[in-house]
Design an enzyme around this catalytic site. Structure first.
Site, PDB file in Angstrom:
ATOM      1  CE  LYS A   1      18.628 102.718 -18.645  1.00  0.00           C
ATOM      2  NZ  LYS A   1      18.345 104.147 -18.501  1.00  0.00           N
TER       3      LYS A   1
ATOM      4  CG  ASP B   1      16.565 102.139 -21.536  1.00  0.00           C
ATOM      5  OD1 ASP B   1      17.654 102.631 -21.172  1.00  0.00           O
ATOM      6  OD2 ASP B   1      15.469 102.407 -21.008  1.00  0.00           O
TER       7      ASP B   1
ATOM      8  CB  ALA C   1      30.972 119.636 -18.203  1.00  0.00           C
TER       9      ALA C   1
ATOM     10  CE  LYS D   1      15.088 102.025 -17.731  1.00  0.00           C
ATOM     11  NZ  LYS D   1      13.851 102.487 -18.375  1.00  0.00           N
TER      12      LYS D   1
ATOM     13  N   GLY E   1      10.794 110.662 -18.048  1.00  0.00           N
ATOM     14  CA  GLY E   1      10.549 112.099 -18.141  1.00  0.00           C
ATOM     15  C   GLY E   1      11.604 112.821 -17.339  1.00  0.00           C
TER      16      GLY E   1
ATOM     17  N   GLY F   1      10.514 113.705 -24.824  1.00  0.00           N
ATOM     18  CA  GLY F   1      11.657 113.410 -23.966  1.00  0.00           C
ATOM     19  C   GLY F   1      11.501 112.103 -23.213  1.00  0.00           C
TER      20      GLY F   1
END
Ligand code: ADP
Ligand code: ASP
Ligand code: MG
Length: 816
Positions: free
Chosen positions: A577, A676, A503, A680, A795, A662
């Site tokens: 995450k 972000d 999906a 982490k 990546g 990317g």
């Protein structure tokens, strides 16, 4: 010199043909080459079918012939530039005129001899090879069309003529020594001493190529087809086959004798005599190593492959006379050889009162008549009972050199057949001891081949059933890697990965048996609209044991349903995450459910993509270490941005570049805001048993207030150029102070900080390049010198590889 042969399946459509031309163009720069072509896919079949129609008086063979001619014209139009077409079209018209006459003759006399059929069939290769040689010229190669009737001499047993090797080799050698350059040779066809056209038997083009290789002492013979080598079984019968890396000539001969159509048995002889390696390669996957057939005998596995032949009949000779006459077998072989009957298998009962012969159905009547004539006397005298003939049978055979040494194969074979209620009408072990074969009912063939394949190759196989949401960069890369490794995992890890659900944000699709990973499935409007509830319900309904939900999105909504997924005993693997960096209570709940339900929740790629950070931390904790301090550059995208900035590009351009490559999240602000990294850090902290919430972390955001959402991503990317001079100055300041800028995190004593910091050039972080991450773990044991984990931390490829590794890890847990 290399001989390369392309079968009909490689030259079926213009698209396939351009792939073939690409392969030839690549090879020709590597050394001398001769090319052999079969007829265009399906043409030989059609030429022979039309003869049958004509013989039966069905006049519509004429329409079909026109269609066939049209197909050749169409290929010419697509392969050749306009100015080159007329000459080739004339060639085609002339050949089809002749064919029309031939068929008309058959139609009138209602008879088709082998002689005529050979001649009729020869047109397939003559047309294809001529057209393809012109096509090769059109792409710039100096190709020469060669009609193999000038090179290959046979006797006049039309239909399956025997090659006269000496004359043939002399002719080939003399032709090639006086005709240098790229010779493009018709497969399949040959001629008698009188110049009549013969063929080498169906699929005989492989043999043509092998004869060229033998005569010219080629360094290699390459058979290019539509599968990646000789497979462990016929892929049309068995779904889970894999390619066999290497076979001895004898093994390949046995497999092909018993039906592995991918290579013609006689091909082995010329190659074997001169010890020329044969490679079976896939035109549509040229980088796959395929199968190497050579003189080496490798005793790997109990068997190498399972073969089968359908349309088999069995003749049984019975009687007291058989026991006394030792010459009976000789007489059977001689008389049947004389009548051109092929014997696939012969089996003698231990009392010697009966002999069974398995032969092709279409030769059964001839065989029976021949034997009745041969044993006329014994039949009349009563020493032999009436010869019985049974149709609708098949042969299955298992093949491998190892059977000589390991007696286990026959036991396993007959157990597998027995357990599946398959009756065996006759059994034989080949004289070479390389095969054991059994005659069974045709109706049982597919079941038998699958049962044998499973018994010999898959009995240890564990299957993981995947449901993948997110088919963006990471999802695609993951699917690609799984396709590439599928065969190796099955063979070497006994692990099969099947994807049953796919999906993206708009569409979803399911496949009960698993999607064919080798042909990527593209979700689109033809599929159902994506609905998370429906997706989960379908996954639950399919109810696979060993199911894995793979979340390759960054979606909050998906993270919310993890508890339900784990409750349903479906494992989760994810780079997302959101779940682990949300409320601490949720983080703890997920672990609790996973533990209670006995399923895995793996997320190595939550931090630093595929680098082993989470696993390392977990191992350290499990082994009783205590984490004192973690320093980390955790954002591949931010590190990319600040190391690129050093090269002098403006900040805004570097951000756009990072997104394009990317390296950033779909919205680069997630990275630039430091959120972000903060997520982490929360996860790292939690793995180190700190009770952290994202709000506890001091984060320095690089996104100016006025560009925060709801400003669109596009507008943000434009607006950010206002920051260019600020960062240029910041960088200059750092440079003059002998420092570098790094966006880093520090975790110590339950406190965490994330931000852009100047660091001295002596710091390990200063050497970081590109999208690399680095994590320094100072622990009780790693105290004086911290443990360093370093490498690409962003990546699609490295993230997908990490996700893939987690999936395989689940497969390994299954075994415990
Ligand atoms: P070509 O046109 O290239 O000569 P063929 O159709 O003669 O190709 O032979 C390739 C086909 O052989 C494959 O597509 C496959 O369906 C069939 N085949 C049967 N058994 C095997 C096997 N054991 N390994 C590989 N291919 C097999
Ligand atoms: N064209 C021939 C056949 O179909 C020979 C070959 O393909 O090898 O049998
Ligand atoms: Mg073939």
């Amino acid at each position: 010199m290399k001989i390369i042969k392309f079968g009909g399946s490689s030259v079926e459509t213009p698209k396939n043909i351009s792939q073939v031309f690409r392969i030839i163009q690549e090879k020709i720069v590597q050394g001398d080459l001769a090319v052999v072509f079969s007829a265009f896919g399906g043409v030989t079949e059609e030429l022979l079918a039309l003869a049958k129609k004509a013989q039966l008086g069905e006049l519509n063979y004429q329409n079909s012939l026109q269609e066939l001619e049209k197909r050749h014209f169409t290929l010419v139009d697509q392969l050749l530039p306009f100015e080159k077409r007329a000459e080739v079209q004339a060639f085609i018209v002339e050949r089809f005129k002749e064919l029309e006459d031939l068929y008309h003759g058959i139609f009138l006399i209602k008879e088709q001899s082998f002689r005529t059929l050979d001649y009729v069939a020869s047109f397939g290769e003559r047309l294809s090879t001529y057209i393809l040689s012109e096509g090769l010229k059109a792409v710039g190669l100096q190709a020469r069309y060669v009609d193999a009737r000038e090179l290959i001499r046979t006797d006049d047993r039309f239909g399956q003529a025997r090659v006269e090797e000496k004359v043939t080799y002399t002719q080939i050698k003399s032709f090639f020594s006086s005709h240098k350059g790229l010779n493009v040779v018709t497969g399949f066809i040959a001629s008698t001493a009188k110049g009549e056209t013969t063929t080498l038997g169906r699929s005989g083009s492989d043999y043509t190529a092998a004869l060229l290789a033998g005569a010219l002492e080629a360094e290699a013979l390459e058979i290019w087809t539509d599968v990646s080598g000789v497979l462990t079984a016929n892929p049309k019968l068995v779904y889970t086959t894999f390619s066999i890396p290497q076979l001895s000539y004898a093994e390949a001969m046995e497999l092909s004798h018993f039906g592995a159509k991918v290579i013609f048995p006689a091909t082995m002889r010329p190659a074997m005599k001169k010890n020329i390696p044969i490679y079976i390669k896939n035109t549509f996957e040229p980088q796959h190593p395929g199968t190497l057939i050579n003189g080496e005998v490798r005793y790997e596995g109990l068997i190498k492959g399972v073969s089968s032949r359908d349309q088999i009949a069995m003749l049984t000779l019975q009687g007291t006379g058989l026991a006394t006459s030792g010459k009976i077998l000789g007489r059977i072989f001689d008389s049947l050889a004389e009548a051109q009957v092929n014997i696939f298998l012969i089996s003698q009962s231990s009392s010697q009162h009966s002999i069974c012969l398995a032969i092709p159905s279409e030769e059964a009547l001839v065989a029976k008549n021949t034997l009745e004539r041969e044993f006329n006397f014994e039949l009349i005298s009563g020493e032999m009972e009436a010869i019985s003939l049974l149709y609708d049978l098949a042969i299955v055979a298992v093949v491998g050199e190892n059977m000589k040494h390991d007696p286990g194969a026959s036991g396993r074979m007959f157990r597998a057949l027995g357990q599946n209620n398959i009756n065996v009408a006759a059994i034989a072990q080949g004289s070479s001891e390389l095969n054991i074969s059994a005659v069974i009912a045709l109706a049982d063939l597919q079941k038998a081949v699958n049962a044998l394949h499973e018994a010999f190759f898959l009995s240890e196989l564990k299957v993981l059933h995947l449901f993948l949401v997110g088919t963006g960069l990471i999802g695609q890369a993951l699917l690609h890697m799984m396709a590439q490794q599928q065969e190796k995992l099955r063979r070497e890890n006994q692990l099969d990965i099947q994807v049953h659900g796919l999906a993206n944000s708009r569409f979803m699709a399911f496949h009960e048996d698993g999607f064919d990973l080798q042909t990527p499935y593209l979700l689109g409007p033809k599929d159902q609209a994506m609905g998370l509830e429906k997706f989960l319900a379908t996954m639950e309904e399919m109810n696979f044991s060993n199911a894995v939900f793979v979340d390759c999105t960054a979606s909050q909504e998906l993270a919310k349903v993890y508890p339900r997924i784990l409750e349903a005993r479906v494992a989760i693997v994810t780079p997302n995450k959101k779940a682990n960096s949300g409320a601490l209570s949720r983080y703890l709940t997920l672990r609790k459910i996973a533990k209670r339900q006995g399923v895995k929740f793996l997320y190595e790629t939550n931090v630093a993509a595929g680098l082993p950070v989470i696993n390392t931390l977990q191992d350290l904790m499990l082994s009783g270490d205590t984490i004192i301090r973690i320093e980390a550059v955790l954002s591949g995208s931010m590190n990319f941005i600040f190391s690129e900035l050093e090269k002098g590009l403006p900040f805004s351009e570097v951000v756009a570049l990072a997104k394009e490559k990317g390296y950033t999240e779909p919205d680069p602000r997630e990275d630039l805001s430091g959120m972000d990294v903060a997520r982490k850090v929360v996860i790292l902290g939690r793995e180190a048993e700190m009770s952290l919430e994202v709000e506890d972390i001091k984060v320095e955001s690089l996104v100016p207030q006025e560009l925060q959402s709801p400003v669109s991503i596009e507008d943000f990317l434009k607006g950010i150029s206002q920051q260019d001079s600020y960062y240029a100055q910041l960088l200059e300041k750092a440079n003059t102070g002998g420092e570098k800028l790094r966006f880093m995190a520090v975790l110590e004593e339950g406190r965490a900080e994330v931000g852009l910091k100047p660091i001295p050039t002596t710091h390990p972080f200063s050497s970081l390049q590109g999208a690399d991450n680095m994590i320094l773990l100072t622990t009780e044991r790693y105290h004086d010198r911290p443990m360093i984990i370093r490498g690409p931390g962003a990546g699609a490829a490295v993230t997908a590889a990490g996700v893939f590794a987690d999936v395989i890890r689940i497969g390994n847990y299954m075994r415990e």
